[in-house]
Design a protein around this motif. Sequence first.
Motif, PDB file in Angstrom:
ATOM      1  N   PHE A  95      -6.288   1.314 -15.632  1.00  0.00           N
ATOM      2  CA  PHE A  95      -6.367   2.096 -14.420  1.00  0.00           C
ATOM      3  C   PHE A  95      -5.565   3.629 -14.447  1.00  0.00           C
ATOM      4  O   PHE A  95      -4.382   3.583 -14.598  1.00  0.00           O
ATOM      5  CB  PHE A  95      -5.621   1.216 -13.396  1.00  0.00           C
TER       6      PHE A  95
ATOM      7  N   ALA B 128      -2.584   7.509  -0.300  1.00  0.00           N
ATOM      8  CA  ALA B 128      -3.633   7.576  -1.201  1.00  0.00           C
ATOM      9  C   ALA B 128      -3.459   9.006  -1.892  1.00  0.00           C
ATOM     10  O   ALA B 128      -3.966   9.002  -2.944  1.00  0.00           O
ATOM     11  CB  ALA B 128      -4.851   7.253  -0.462  1.00  0.00           C
TER      12      ALA B 128
ATOM     13  N   ALA C 141       1.998   4.061  -5.752  1.00  0.00           N
ATOM     14  CA  ALA C 141       1.353   2.665  -5.417  1.00  0.00           C
ATOM     15  C   ALA C 141       2.182   1.747  -6.647  1.00  0.00           C
ATOM     16  O   ALA C 141       2.572   0.493  -6.531  1.00  0.00           O
ATOM     17  CB  ALA C 141      -0.056   2.395  -5.552  1.00  0.00           C
ATOM     18  N   ALA C 142       2.331   2.273  -7.903  1.00  0.00           N
ATOM     19  CA  ALA C 142       2.625   1.448  -9.079  1.00  0.00           C
ATOM     20  C   ALA C 142       4.290   1.295  -8.889  1.00  0.00           C
ATOM     21  O   ALA C 142       4.572   0.127  -9.070  1.00  0.00           O
ATOM     22  CB  ALA C 142       2.467   2.041 -10.278  1.00  0.00           C
TER      23      ALA C 142
ATOM     24  N   TYR D  24      -5.869  -2.623  -7.040  1.00  0.00           N
ATOM     25  CA  TYR D  24      -5.510  -1.684  -6.016  1.00  0.00           C
ATOM     26  C   TYR D  24      -4.969  -0.332  -6.773  1.00  0.00           C
ATOM     27  O   TYR D  24      -5.189   0.490  -6.342  1.00  0.00           O
ATOM     28  CB  TYR D  24      -4.342  -2.363  -5.120  1.00  0.00           C
ATOM     29  N   ASP D  25      -4.136  -0.975  -7.579  1.00  0.00           N
ATOM     30  CA  ASP D  25      -3.595   0.067  -8.860  1.00  0.00           C
ATOM     31  C   ASP D  25      -3.303  -0.416 -10.053  1.00  0.00           C
ATOM     32  O   ASP D  25      -3.800  -1.696 -10.543  1.00  0.00           O
ATOM     33  CB  ASP D  25      -2.345   0.942  -8.092  1.00  0.00           C
TER      34      ASP D  25
ATOM     35  N   LEU E 232      -9.268   7.493  -7.591  1.00  0.00           N
ATOM     36  CA  LEU E 232      -9.043   6.162  -7.352  1.00  0.00           C
ATOM     37  C   LEU E 232     -10.039   5.214  -6.925  1.00  0.00           C
ATOM     38  O   LEU E 232      -9.835   3.797  -7.454  1.00  0.00           O
ATOM     39  CB  LEU E 232      -7.744   6.405  -6.021  1.00  0.00           C
TER      40      LEU E 232
ATOM     41  N   GLU F 284       0.720  -1.181   0.087  1.00  0.00           N
ATOM     42  CA  GLU F 284       0.112  -0.076  -0.131  1.00  0.00           C
ATOM     43  C   GLU F 284       0.856   1.255   0.113  1.00  0.00           C
ATOM     44  O   GLU F 284       2.137   1.307   0.340  1.00  0.00           O
ATOM     45  CB  GLU F 284      -0.973   0.177   1.065  1.00  0.00           C
TER      46      GLU F 284
ATOM     47  N   ARG G  55       2.078   9.954 -12.897  1.00  0.00           N
ATOM     48  CA  ARG G  55       0.504  10.489 -12.649  1.00  0.00           C
ATOM     49  C   ARG G  55       0.750  11.873 -11.887  1.00  0.00           C
ATOM     50  O   ARG G  55       1.296  12.101 -10.902  1.00  0.00           O
ATOM     51  CB  ARG G  55       0.113   9.256 -11.425  1.00  0.00           C
TER      52      ARG G  55
ATOM     53  N   ASN H  54     -11.548   3.983 -10.094  1.00  0.00           N
ATOM     54  CA  ASN H  54     -10.769   3.108 -10.934  1.00  0.00           C
ATOM     55  C   ASN H  54     -10.535   1.688 -10.264  1.00  0.00           C
ATOM     56  O   ASN H  54     -10.579   0.687 -10.957  1.00  0.00           O
ATOM     57  CB  ASN H  54      -9.368   3.647 -11.279  1.00  0.00           C
ATOM     58  N   ARG H  55     -10.493   1.799  -9.077  1.00  0.00           N
ATOM     59  CA  ARG H  55     -10.356   0.417  -8.159  1.00  0.00           C
ATOM     60  C   ARG H  55     -11.694  -0.397  -8.395  1.00  0.00           C
ATOM     61  O   ARG H  55     -11.654  -1.592  -8.477  1.00  0.00           O
ATOM     62  CB  ARG H  55     -10.120   0.605  -6.769  1.00  0.00           C
TER      63      ARG H  55
ATOM     64  N   SER I  73       5.306  11.084  -7.849  1.00  0.00           N
ATOM     65  CA  SER I  73       5.519  10.212  -8.970  1.00  0.00           C
ATOM     66  C   SER I  73       6.671  10.178  -9.846  1.00  0.00           C
ATOM     67  O   SER I  73       7.166   9.176 -10.019  1.00  0.00           O
ATOM     68  CB  SER I  73       4.356  10.678  -9.963  1.00  0.00           C
TER      69      SER I  73
END
Length: 294
Positions: free
Chosen positions: A130, A81, A138-139, A106-107, A96, A78, A167, A99-100, A174
């Motif tokens: 996503f 957020a 997260a990615a 999750y991502d 988010l 995780e 992002r 998209n989830r 990011s």
Amino acid sequence: MNWISNVVPPKIRSILKRDTPENLWVKCPESGALVFHKDLEANLYVVPSSGYHMKIPPKARLEALFDDGQYENVAVPEAPADPLKFRDIKRYTERLKENRAATGAYDAVTLAAGALQGTQVTVAVQDFEFLGGSLGMAAGEAIVAGMFRAIEKQTPFIIFTASGGARMQEGMFSLMQMPRTTVAVQRLKAAKLPYIVVLTNPTTGGVTASYAMLGDIHIAEPGAVIGFAGARVIEQTIRERLPEGFQRAEYLRAHGMVDIVVPRAEMRETLGRLCRLLTKTPVETATETPAEAA
């Protein structure tokens, strides 16, 4: 308006009305041909008539890759957020959540592990559905975790990239994923483990400027757009017309940026062969699926 809605009483109208799934037929972006969605799924989301490679869901890709379609989902770490409390016309947290719910992930990055023609591998799949496969915290955490797992388990690491870049809702956080993933790649290479990148349509921006172009071998799907800046931006900057097919997989293969262009139907066999070669695994120990044996 039609005669059913104008004339037929509501009770009879409900009997006559037939619900048709919106995705029953899929239009090929290249040729305009209509393909029955079941036929498209059976052909790994490649349009049979034109060979156009459409986006394929991560689950379908993983099932087509691993032996007997069996694999283990690897937990994705995780991440904060909404570190910048970002908001445009919507709050970032709302985007988010949407998209989830739509993707069930999750991502943008899914991790999996299992056997590929008898060789144990760790795989990451980037999902363009996503938030455009954008590289956020997260990615980045997922990719780093996947590489570290590959080091721990001593397996090759394969990543399927698909992204519009960094992002924007996470700003500098990011951008920091570019050096973080680059360091993880260096650790993977220091452990002498294969790192194979499969570039899918599209792979652009900060992803191309980091882990997507640091593999031991770079494979691309046919027709994939691969590059840093968009073609229109480049043309406006240099004020020249770009060559035909610029930034397409075939053009990059011809100019040395990509090692090989592989159709999706041949991807499993190609990756399995490369993993055996790079890990020096004897062919005799590799297993075949019933379909391949036939």
